[in-house]
Design a protein around this motif. Sequence first.
Motif, PDB file in Angstrom:
ATOM      1  N   THR A  22       0.869  -1.328  -0.046  1.00 30.45           N
ATOM      2  CA  THR A  22      -0.129  -0.049   0.118  1.00 30.45           C
ATOM      3  C   THR A  22       0.869   1.285  -0.092  1.00 30.45           C
ATOM      4  OG1 THR A  22      -0.168  -0.013   2.465  1.00 30.45           O
ATOM      5  CG2 THR A  22      -1.984  -1.140   1.185  1.00 30.45           C
TER       6      THR A  22
ATOM      7  N   ASP B  44      -0.084   3.975  -2.659  1.00 29.34           N
ATOM      8  CA  ASP B  44      -1.256   4.004  -2.974  1.00 29.34           C
ATOM      9  C   ASP B  44      -2.156   5.043  -2.084  1.00 29.34           C
ATOM     10  OD1 ASP B  44      -1.349   1.591  -4.441  1.00 29.34           O
ATOM     11  OD2 ASP B  44      -1.897   0.624  -2.945  1.00 29.34           O
TER      12      ASP B  44
ATOM     13  N   ASP C 280      -2.636   5.344   0.776  1.00 30.55           N
ATOM     14  CA  ASP C 280      -3.406   4.777   1.923  1.00 30.55           C
ATOM     15  C   ASP C 280      -3.583   5.808   3.271  1.00 30.55           C
ATOM     16  OD1 ASP C 280      -4.809   3.215   3.871  1.00 30.55           O
ATOM     17  OD2 ASP C 280      -4.348   1.363   2.937  1.00 30.55           O
TER      18      ASP C 280
ATOM     19  N   LYS D  97      -4.309   4.732   6.129  1.00 30.46           N
ATOM     20  CA  LYS D  97      -3.679   4.080   7.383  1.00 30.46           C
ATOM     21  C   LYS D  97      -2.262   3.577   7.247  1.00 30.46           C
ATOM     22  CE  LYS D  97      -8.133   1.531   7.500  1.00 30.46           C
ATOM     23  NZ  LYS D  97      -8.949   0.300   7.510  1.00 30.46           N
TER      24      LYS D  97
END
Length: 304
Positions: free
Chosen positions: A224, A227, A229, A231
């Motif tokens: 990730t 990406d 993300d 989180k």
Amino acid sequence: MSAQLSVCIFSRSEFLTQSCEQILSKDRYDLTEINSTTEFLGFVEQQKHQLDCLLLEADQELLPSLKQLYAQRMLLPAVIIQQDVKITGNLQTPVTVTNNSSVDEKLMTIGNYFYHPAEVVLPATKLNQMTLLIDQAIAEFLKPSPNNYSLDSAKFSPKRETPDHLDFDIQQRRRLAEKLKERLGYLAVYYKRSPQNFFRNLSPNEKTLFLDNLKSKYCEIILTYFDNDPKLNQEIDDFVNLGFFADLSVSQIVEIHMELMEQFSQQLKIEGRSEEILLDYRITLIDIISHLCEMYRRSLPKEL
């Protein structure tokens, strides 16, 4: 987040409760005293996300409530206060209680413990060590443990199970770690790390489980990283915290990275794809190492 530690005290002894109040200063601890098992169970279920530690007098009538909390995986750091006890072995071994009504009766009915495996035992004759044992109970609870992650290298993605109890365990550990940093600072957290939890001191089986868990978390970060993300930062912090409390070296992090890159490389070759994409993930490694080094730098005493 309050820098105080929220502690729930369960005791039927007024003397014991008053002793706890005298020992635990109100500037460092937010105390709640309970002497009813029903009230205790309801309070813990309601305040589970705010509580930092349970201070429990060993009481047979409390066992059903603790069994219920255990069955729901509602686990919190816990100090078990034993009256008139004989402790054998270390803090994780069964405790034998002797009193007028029962001789050599084992209170540990959920495996070899009163509440859960990470609890610590405080003899009533050593209440002056209460603050130390609370810190130790939290440290034991924060000890890295394997979770339900497994690596599926063929698909470049981990299989993941996230039942409610696992989410709660992760959230609780994260919240406690953050509160300790806020209340004690990095230096105190460094000194409160338990050497028995250091990677080099783990048993071979514990090392395998710990590395499997760490590799799975690193794989998630890799997958990730580019990406955006939301989180991702938290996942990096969690990974670094695991490495910090296990006293991992930078070279061990590099080994994890290289092993994972090798797995990905083999898969790309099978698929007839270029391996050049893997070079981009050197940035991920640098990011992780810089976070870990900064945590070590900020925690080490100046004289070192």
